[in-house]
Scaffold this motif. Structure first.
Motif, PDB file in Angstrom:
ATOM      1  N   SER A  27      56.646 -41.597  39.731  1.00  0.00           N
ATOM      2  CA  SER A  27      56.680 -40.453  38.811  1.00  0.00           C
ATOM      3  C   SER A  27      57.422 -40.841  37.536  1.00  0.00           C
ATOM      4  CB  SER A  27      57.351 -39.250  39.487  1.00  0.00           C
ATOM      5  OG  SER A  27      58.695 -39.547  39.815  1.00  0.00           O
ATOM      6  N   VAL A  28      57.114 -40.140  36.478  1.00  0.00           N
ATOM      7  CA  VAL A  28      57.724 -40.456  35.182  1.00  0.00           C
ATOM      8  C   VAL A  28      59.180 -39.997  35.168  1.00  0.00           C
ATOM      9  CG1 VAL A  28      57.661 -40.018  32.688  1.00  0.00           C
ATOM     10  CG2 VAL A  28      55.523 -40.343  33.956  1.00  0.00           C
ATOM     11  N   LYS A  29      60.043 -40.896  34.783  1.00  0.00           N
ATOM     12  CA  LYS A  29      61.475 -40.636  34.682  1.00  0.00           C
ATOM     13  C   LYS A  29      61.853 -40.233  33.259  1.00  0.00           C
ATOM     14  CE  LYS A  29      65.406 -43.356  36.146  1.00  0.00           C
ATOM     15  NZ  LYS A  29      65.863 -44.723  36.374  1.00  0.00           N
ATOM     16  N   GLY A  30      61.182 -40.838  32.282  1.00  0.00           N
ATOM     17  CA  GLY A  30      61.492 -40.569  30.888  1.00  0.00           C
ATOM     18  C   GLY A  30      60.854 -41.621  30.003  1.00  0.00           C
ATOM     19  N   VAL A  31      61.391 -41.761  28.815  1.00  0.00           N
ATOM     20  CA  VAL A  31      60.903 -42.787  27.891  1.00  0.00           C
ATOM     21  C   VAL A  31      62.079 -43.512  27.281  1.00  0.00           C
ATOM     22  CG1 VAL A  31      58.757 -41.582  27.301  1.00  0.00           C
ATOM     23  CG2 VAL A  31      60.803 -41.187  25.924  1.00  0.00           C
ATOM     24  N   ALA A  32      61.833 -44.738  26.903  1.00  0.00           N
ATOM     25  CA  ALA A  32      62.810 -45.505  26.137  1.00  0.00           C
ATOM     26  C   ALA A  32      62.386 -45.456  24.693  1.00  0.00           C
ATOM     27  CB  ALA A  32      62.857 -46.953  26.634  1.00  0.00           C
ATOM     28  N   TYR A  57      62.088 -40.560  16.463  1.00  0.00           N
ATOM     29  CA  TYR A  57      62.366 -41.448  17.592  1.00  0.00           C
ATOM     30  C   TYR A  57      61.072 -41.736  18.324  1.00  0.00           C
ATOM     31  CZ  TYR A  57      67.162 -40.036  16.767  1.00  0.00           C
ATOM     32  OH  TYR A  57      68.374 -39.786  16.185  1.00  0.00           O
ATOM     33  N   ALA A  58      60.427 -42.829  17.993  1.00  0.00           N
ATOM     34  CA  ALA A  58      59.184 -43.201  18.661  1.00  0.00           C
ATOM     35  C   ALA A  58      59.500 -43.715  20.063  1.00  0.00           C
ATOM     36  CB  ALA A  58      58.457 -44.269  17.870  1.00  0.00           C
ATOM     37  N   ALA A  59      58.696 -43.315  21.023  1.00  0.00           N
ATOM     38  CA  ALA A  59      58.835 -43.838  22.382  1.00  0.00           C
ATOM     39  C   ALA A  59      58.265 -45.252  22.405  1.00  0.00           C
ATOM     40  CB  ALA A  59      58.093 -42.953  23.374  1.00  0.00           C
ATOM     41  N   SER A  60      59.007 -46.188  22.979  1.00  0.00           N
ATOM     42  CA  SER A  60      58.539 -47.570  23.035  1.00  0.00           C
ATOM     43  C   SER A  60      58.030 -47.949  24.425  1.00  0.00           C
ATOM     44  CB  SER A  60      59.643 -48.536  22.607  1.00  0.00           C
ATOM     45  OG  SER A  60      60.747 -48.428  23.482  1.00  0.00           O
ATOM     46  N   HIS A  83      57.903 -37.230  21.346  1.00  0.00           N
ATOM     47  CA  HIS A  83      58.548 -38.111  20.378  1.00  0.00           C
ATOM     48  C   HIS A  83      57.585 -38.360  19.230  1.00  0.00           C
ATOM     49  CE1 HIS A  83      62.142 -39.469  22.635  1.00  0.00           C
ATOM     50  NE2 HIS A  83      61.420 -39.009  23.634  1.00  0.00           N
ATOM     51  N   ASP A  84      58.097 -38.330  18.019  1.00  0.00           N
ATOM     52  CA  ASP A  84      57.288 -38.572  16.834  1.00  0.00           C
ATOM     53  C   ASP A  84      58.006 -39.590  15.975  1.00  0.00           C
ATOM     54  OD1 ASP A  84      55.743 -38.504  14.518  1.00  0.00           O
ATOM     55  OD2 ASP A  84      55.474 -36.340  14.596  1.00  0.00           O
ATOM     56  N   VAL A  85      57.292 -40.615  15.550  1.00  0.00           N
ATOM     57  CA  VAL A  85      57.899 -41.688  14.773  1.00  0.00           C
ATOM     58  C   VAL A  85      58.425 -41.194  13.419  1.00  0.00           C
ATOM     59  CG1 VAL A  85      55.739 -42.470  13.735  1.00  0.00           C
ATOM     60  CG2 VAL A  85      57.590 -44.093  14.077  1.00  0.00           C
TER      61      VAL A  85
END
Length: 123
Positions: A114-119, A102-105, A8-10
């Motif tokens: 384990s990592v599920k994803g990002v919001a 879409y920056a990850a928050s 993700h890149d802002v």
């Protein structure tokens, strides 16, 4: 298996905030992507001379190489924005999902850690 990877890149384009020029050594890039030159890596301007100068309002003062040793033979002068854009294209070809704008928050986790994803922030 590594699994899915996304970036993700802002900014709305993943190379637009990388404006600087630089001198880069191509070795690490070629270690990562051995056929980078054939794939069109933006390594177009080889270093032909090392020179370091202090610029004032009215003149420049050359600094001898003995004071600031620089050995850039074999390196390239690049615009980092071009390098970042090219690396992003290579990553996408490998299946990395890039979401510019879409920056990850926050990182989201499964119950097992384990990592599920990002919001992301609201758009």
């Amino acid at each position: 298996a590594v699994g899915d990877l996304c970036f993700h890149d802002v900014y709305d384009t993943y190379c637009c905030h990388t404006l600087s020029g630089a001198v880069i050594e191509p070795g690490p890039l070629l270690d990562l992507i051995p056929d980078a030159i054939e794939r069109g890596a933006p390594l177009h301007t080889p270093v032909t001379k090392d020179q370091f100068s202090i610029l004032t309002k009215n003149r420049s003062l050359d600094i001898p190489e003995l004071v600031i040793p620089m050995k850039n033979h074999g390196n390239y002068i690049v615009r980092l924005g071009h390098v970042v854009k090219w690396l992003g294209e290579q990553a996408e070809e490998l299946g990395v999902e890039i979401y510019p704008g879409y920056a990850a928050s926050e990182v989201l986790f499964h119950e097992d850690g384990s990592v599920k994803g990002v919001a992301t922030n609201d758009v």
